[in-house]
Design a protein around this motif. Structure first.
Motif, mmCIF file in Angstrom:
data_model
loop_
_atom_site.group_PDB
_atom_site.id
_atom_site.type_symbol
_atom_site.label_atom_id
_atom_site.label_comp_id
_atom_site.label_asym_id
_atom_site.label_seq_id
_atom_site.Cartn_x
_atom_site.Cartn_y
_atom_site.Cartn_z
ATOM 1 N N ASP A 47 -13.375 0.110 4.457
ATOM 2 C CA ASP A 47 -13.435 1.355 3.812
ATOM 3 C C ASP A 47 -13.679 1.194 2.285
ATOM 4 N N HIS A 48 -13.685 0.221 1.726
ATOM 5 C CA HIS A 48 -14.169 -0.226 0.456
ATOM 6 C C HIS A 48 -14.617 -1.527 0.309
ATOM 7 N N ASP A 49 -15.260 -1.755 -0.997
ATOM 8 C CA ASP A 49 -15.743 -3.198 -1.128
ATOM 9 C C ASP A 49 -14.781 -4.018 -2.028
ATOM 10 N N ALA A 50 -13.590 -3.336 -2.778
ATOM 11 C CA ALA A 50 -12.815 -4.006 -3.527
ATOM 12 C C ALA A 50 -11.405 -3.405 -3.631
ATOM 13 N N TYR A 51 -10.304 -3.711 -3.677
ATOM 14 C CA TYR A 51 -8.984 -3.214 -3.584
ATOM 15 C C TYR A 51 -8.019 -3.645 -4.809
ATOM 16 N N ALA A 52 -7.023 -2.859 -4.763
ATOM 17 C CA ALA A 52 -5.943 -3.140 -5.804
ATOM 18 C C ALA A 52 -4.545 -3.424 -4.975
ATOM 19 N N ALA A 53 -4.118 -4.767 -5.436
ATOM 20 C CA ALA A 53 -2.905 -5.146 -4.719
ATOM 21 C C ALA A 53 -2.022 -3.731 -4.395
ATOM 22 N N GLY A 54 -1.357 -3.683 -3.220
ATOM 23 C CA GLY A 54 -0.712 -2.619 -2.741
ATOM 24 C C GLY A 54 -1.325 -1.792 -1.857
ATOM 25 N N GLU A 55 -2.609 -1.427 -1.838
ATOM 26 C CA GLU A 55 -3.513 -0.861 -0.970
ATOM 27 C C GLU A 55 -3.470 -1.344 0.372
ATOM 28 N N ALA A 75 -5.794 -2.778 10.269
ATOM 29 C CA ALA A 75 -5.280 -2.351 8.651
ATOM 30 C C ALA A 75 -4.663 -3.377 8.395
ATOM 31 N N LEU A 76 -4.970 -3.961 7.195
ATOM 32 C CA LEU A 76 -4.450 -5.302 6.370
ATOM 33 C C LEU A 76 -3.406 -4.546 5.225
ATOM 34 N N ALA A 77 -2.182 -4.462 5.071
ATOM 35 C CA ALA A 77 -1.580 -3.743 3.836
ATOM 36 C C ALA A 77 -1.135 -5.137 3.062
ATOM 37 N N LEU A 78 -1.945 -4.844 1.843
ATOM 38 C CA LEU A 78 -1.918 -5.811 0.778
ATOM 39 C C LEU A 78 -0.627 -5.544 -0.027
ATOM 40 N N PRO A 79 0.216 -6.487 -0.064
ATOM 41 C CA PRO A 79 1.404 -6.453 -0.697
ATOM 42 C C PRO A 79 1.068 -6.094 -2.234
ATOM 43 N N ASP A 80 2.079 -5.255 -2.852
ATOM 44 C CA ASP A 80 1.822 -5.067 -4.266
ATOM 45 C C ASP A 80 2.157 -6.486 -5.251
ATOM 46 N N THR A 81 2.601 -7.299 -4.646
ATOM 47 C CA THR A 81 2.927 -8.572 -5.329
ATOM 48 C C THR A 81 1.947 -9.441 -5.082
ATOM 49 N N LEU A 82 0.795 -9.275 -4.265
ATOM 50 C CA LEU A 82 -0.217 -10.228 -4.110
ATOM 51 C C LEU A 82 -0.975 -10.396 -5.431
ATOM 52 N N ALA A 83 -1.033 -11.607 -5.664
ATOM 53 C CA ALA A 83 -1.624 -12.090 -6.962
ATOM 54 C C ALA A 83 -3.172 -11.639 -6.925
ATOM 55 N N PRO A 84 -3.581 -10.970 -8.109
ATOM 56 C CA PRO A 84 -5.002 -10.667 -8.036
ATOM 57 C C PRO A 84 -5.987 -11.743 -8.094
ATOM 58 N N GLY A 85 -7.142 -11.650 -7.570
ATOM 59 C CA GLY A 85 -8.160 -12.771 -7.469
ATOM 60 C C GLY A 85 -9.105 -12.298 -6.291
ATOM 61 N N THR A 86 -10.133 -13.333 -5.998
ATOM 62 C CA THR A 86 -11.098 -13.156 -5.071
ATOM 63 C C THR A 86 -10.487 -13.776 -3.813
ATOM 64 N N VAL A 97 -2.059 3.311 -5.613
ATOM 65 C CA VAL A 97 -0.834 2.501 -5.457
ATOM 66 C C VAL A 97 0.401 3.018 -6.096
ATOM 67 N N ALA A 98 0.284 3.385 -7.230
ATOM 68 C CA ALA A 98 1.461 4.251 -8.139
ATOM 69 C C ALA A 98 1.898 5.412 -7.203
ATOM 70 N N ALA A 99 1.132 6.175 -6.781
ATOM 71 C CA ALA A 99 1.401 7.432 -5.908
ATOM 72 C C ALA A 99 2.054 6.890 -4.751
ATOM 73 N N ASP A 100 1.504 5.963 -4.106
ATOM 74 C CA ASP A 100 2.206 5.570 -2.735
ATOM 75 C C ASP A 100 3.525 4.996 -3.002
ATOM 76 N N ARG A 101 3.687 4.242 -4.225
ATOM 77 C CA ARG A 101 5.165 3.719 -4.480
ATOM 78 C C ARG A 101 6.045 4.968 -4.649
ATOM 79 N N ARG A 102 5.680 6.124 -5.396
ATOM 80 C CA ARG A 102 6.517 7.238 -5.411
ATOM 81 C C ARG A 102 6.813 8.219 -4.026
ATOM 82 N N PHE A 103 5.733 8.543 -3.662
ATOM 83 C CA PHE A 103 5.690 9.367 -2.525
ATOM 84 C C PHE A 103 5.063 8.612 -1.306
ATOM 85 N N ARG A 104 6.013 9.099 -0.038
ATOM 86 C CA ARG A 104 5.479 8.543 1.034
ATOM 87 C C ARG A 104 4.416 9.503 1.533
#
Length: 846
Positions: A64-72, A122-133, A596-603
């Motif tokens: 669905d995207h070409d790049a992501y943030a940890a937690g997405e 669907a791959l759930a990226l942990p929000d603790t996943l180190a940023p990188g390629t 990611v911030a919204a997902d942390r706060r609201f389900r």
């Protein structure tokens, strides 16, 4: 094995006129004296046999995207097609998807169950996943026979979950990681580029003008613009060059006898880089292919060859589109124009053979789709407000506008900020990168807007990129590569049984055991290489735990079990993230981090739910009772195996340990034909066999056959009134085995007996539904419930068009405003890739 594809009749007799040969230039094509029919038959049969045996598969993931943030969450649709005609579905029904870090570690892994060559993922990226390629790859077990070069693979950027400019521990950790990566990047970029030169056809030949392609890349395979000149042994310049796209380009050179050439490459930092060109051969063949709008112009010349006879074969994924023969004598030039209509879409492999059928030159070119499929995505309005219904008409058509039905698509409606114009698509993957070895940078560039410039850049790519699904020498010799991996129809467990010195154990005996949630006992025998495979282990859900025991054919326990750890990770380096995103990525990154911030706060799937932060609970430790027993253990005769004094026998089986250790229990015979009796126990039916219980569950005796005693905590025997709690089936007594793993106080240990391993076997990844709220009816609570969908408004991994090539999608916008891009990708029933894009605008709330 399927019947090999039929060779068109016009090629069976290999008549020159029937092959459509057209002499060009001043020298007409000369028929070869005595057509080498046997050589031609060997070529055709070799290609047919290889593809009939290899039956290649190709995988593709539409994200669905070409790049992501940890937690997405990475939402994707998985495709598996046959490797020749690209028709949906293939041999395998299991697709493995892995996310690999720059340190070559698999950080996320899942297995998908394919139906008709498709599966949602669907791959759930942990929000603790180190940023990188990261490297995202997908493969089947059958694809492992061809090697990792032919897995699906793409680079995936994962940005920090928090903005490095913001405060907080997450932001500081992200800033530290990206800064360290930037320093590593700077050091690596200080190294000289890798510059290589590739003569067209494979070799330079003295006295014959040839095209030389070149490619300059950094340590991570990214193209670098370069320029320079070619010098001979006397330092005289004979050619100049300059890259035109991603470090690639070409120049012409006429190598002279006895000369050696070197290229002097200018660098932005440091002195010039000197690279030797491949040495020219005194004799050989020169192949030159010129792509034209509707044909390929092919030229063949030779110098010093013992025979002037040549054969030219052009094939696309095993489909032979052209096979001609002729002769080239002295200064003659074999020239032919091959219409593209004779060739399937994709990479064309041109090979020149001499009269004996020995390959002398080869080169790749690209044949585009003559009639590509188009997907039209038409929203019912150009702009919408927050939480409004969107209806999108989907229509798949051919080049002439005719409807194409029975097409399966995946559709994403996502934030247009940061969308890469040159990212891969299903067309670039199936037709190009899936048949090339190595990393291809920005593959979408060659497909998104085809021009003469992009066609030239694509030709340069194919002059410098590797292709090795097979080697002609092996094909012509009838040497088919080994196929140690079968096409998986279900999840399985594979490995090898070896002696301590590393030699295979043929005809070894194995037993795979599982007690919970349902008992399972599977026997197997190793092949002549000590390999084994257990199938049918998979289900949707959590990891299952098994115990695997191996013995030699004679029952010896001194063996080593080596479980399959999966295919090796590619050795190619992955570049770190840049210290700061590009302007195009910055907006997308802000949206991802806000998501990611919204997902942390609201389900997303419940109303008015706020996730709490970390909570510490303090209490006294409670001893958990062991609920596996229906009886008081003081009424049983207990043999404890967790006593250190008993550990000397723990490399035996349960029945071996029990034999002679509990009074009144008689065990005769050898496993698997063991007879167990408890003296003093009797049955009205005359059956004196006891009831067997494993961790509280009644089981057949087979479940305990070869069961490792090292995994057992206690063996308890009941008879008479003590066994009555199990009813009449326990009239012969009860043998109850309790494992340490089943104990509520069990803590896993890495210690295992020889020939015994504990195995964690993951199940299939369960399908997840993308959150899609509905706002078509009044809901008072909805006004207070945030809809945080900022990145992806809509995701549907399985859209099916009807016979008219149409489908309709309905979804709702969220609270976020902005421009969103619609992307549909898929493959038709005939194997043609389909691609379409659209756009819609969401206005901010007034």
């Amino acid at each position: 094995m399927p019947t090999p594809y039929p060779v068109p009749r016009r090629f069976r007799f290999y008549a020159l006129a029937g092959l459509g040969l057209l002499g060009l230039g001043t020298v007409a094509l000369r028929p070869a004296a005595g057509a080498p029919d046997e050589v031609i038959r060997r070529l055709v049969q070799g290609v047919q046999t290889f593809y009939a045996d290899a039956r290649p598969e190709k995988a593709y993931l539409h994200l669905d995207h070409d790049a992501y943030a940890a937690g997405e969450t990475v939402w994707f649709g998985a495709y598996l097609v046959d490797g020749q005609q690209h028709r949906p579905d293939s041999l395998s029904q299991v697709l493995h998807v892995e996310l690999v870090s720059a340190q070559r570690r698999v950080v996320l892994r899942q297995a998908l169950h394919l139906a008709g060559g498709r599966a949602p993922g669907a791959l759930a990226l942990p929000d603790t996943l180190a940023p990188g390629t990261y490297q995202l790859r997908a493969y089947t077990d059958w694809m492992r026979n061809a090697g990792p070069d032919f897995f699906y693979s793409r680079r995936l950027r994962v940005w920090p979950a928090a903005d490095p400019a913001a405060d907080g521990p997450d932001a500081k950790a992200a800033e530290h990681t990206t800064a360290a990566a930037a320093r590593t990047e700077a050091r690596r970029l200080g190294a000289p580029p890798d510059v290589q030169f590739f003569p067209e056809g494979g070799n330079l030949v003295e006295g014959l003008e040839g095209v030389v392609a070149f490619k300059a890349v950094d340590y991570a395979g990214r193209g670098l613009d370069v320029a320079g000149q070619v010098l001979d042994a006397q330092d005289r310049p004979v050619a100049t060059f300059r890259s035109t796209h991603l470090g690639m380009g070409t120049f012409r050179l006429v190598p002279q006898p006895g000369q050696r050439y070197r290229a002097v490459v200018a660098q932005s930092q440091g002195g010039p880089l000197v690279v030797r060109l491949p040495a020219a051969q005194a004799s050989g063949y020169a192949l030159h292919v010129t792509p034209e709008p509707n044909a390929f112009r092919v030229s063949i010349r030779q110098r010093g060859a013992p025979s002037g006879q040549v054969l030219l074969l052009a094939q696309v994924r095993g489909a032979i589109g052209y096979l001609g023969q002729g002769s080239v004598v002295g200064q003659d030039e074999f020239m032919v124009r091959i219409p593209r209509a004779k060739l399937a879409a994709g990479i064309v492999h041109f090979t020149v053979f001499d009269g004996a059928g020995v390959p002398q030159a080869e080169r790749l070119a690209f044949a585009p789709e003559a009639a590509p499929l188009r997907v039209a995505l038409a929203p019912d309005r150009p702009a919408y407000g927050p939480r409004e219904a969107v209806r999108v008409q989907v229509k798949v058509t051919g080049a002439a506008g005719q409807p194409v039905g029975a097409t399966r698509l995946s559709v994403a409606v996502a934030d247009a900020a940061g969308a890469a114009a040159d990212a891969e698509t299903i067309a670039s993957n199936l037709l190009l990168t899936s048949d090339l070895a190595g990393y291809v940078e920005a593959p979408g560039y060659y497909f998104d807007d085809p021009t003469a410039e992009t066609a030239g850049a694509l030709d340069d790519l194919l002059l410098t990129q590797g292709w090795r699904r097979f080697a002609w020498q092996d094909v012509l010799a009838g040497q088919l590569p080994p196929r140690p991996f079968s096409a998986a129809q279900s999840l399985g467990l594979r490995g090898q049984v070896l002696t301590p010195s590393g030699k295979p154990v043929p005809n070894g005996r194995l037993v795979l055991l599982r007690s919970q949630p349902h008992r399972l006992v599977l026997p197997a025998t190793t092949d002549d290489q000590g390999r084994f495979l257990f199938n049918g282990l998979g289900g949707c859900g959590d990891t299952a735990r098994f115990t695997l025991q191996a013995r030699t054919a004679r029952g010896g326990a001194n063996v080593v079990l080596r479980l399959d750890a999966g295919p090796p990770v590619s050795a190619g380096a992955l570049p770190p993230l840049p210290r700061l995103p590009s302007p195009a990525e910055a907006g997308a990154l802000r949206g991802a981090q806000a998501q990611v911030a919204a997902d942390r706060r609201f389900r997303r799937d419940t109303a008015k739910t706020i996730l709490l932060g970390n909570v510490s609970v303090r209490a006294k430790r409670v001893v958990v009772p062991d609920g596996r027993r229906l009886y008081n253990p003081f009424n049983a005769t207990v043999l404890r195996l967790d006593d250190p004094a008993q550990m000397a026998v723990s490399n035996l089986t349960v029945f071996q340990v029990l034999q002679g250790r509990i009074a009144g229990v008689n065990i005769t015979g050898a496993e698997p034909n063991v007879m167990v009796q408890i003296r003093g126990a009797s049955s009205i039916s005359g059956n004196s066999r006891p009831l067997f219980v494993l961790d509280g569950v009644p089981v057949d005796q087979d479940a305990l056959t070869f069961f490792p005693a090292r995994d057992v905590e206690t063996i308890e025997v009941l008879k008479g009134p003590e066994a009555a709690i199990y009813g009449s089936r326990a009239a012969g007594g009860v043998v109850a085995v309790y494992t340490r793993r089943g104990s509520p106080t069990y803590r896993p240990s890495d210690e295992l007996a020889p020939g015994i391993v504990a195995v964690n076997a993951p199940g299939y990844a369960c399908a997840r539904q993308f959150y899609q709220p509905r706002y078509d009816r009044p809901q008072p609570a909805a006004a207070e419930r945030p809809d945080p969908r900022r990145r992806t408004l809509y995701w549907n991994p399985d859209v099916r068009t009807n016979a008219a090539g149409e489908a309709e999608l309905t979804f709702y916008t969220a609270d976020a405003a902005g421009r969103f891009q619609l992307v549909a990708q898929g493959v038709s029933a005939a194997g043609q890739p389909a691609l379409g894009r659209g756009a819609l605008q969401v206005a901010p709330r007034p």
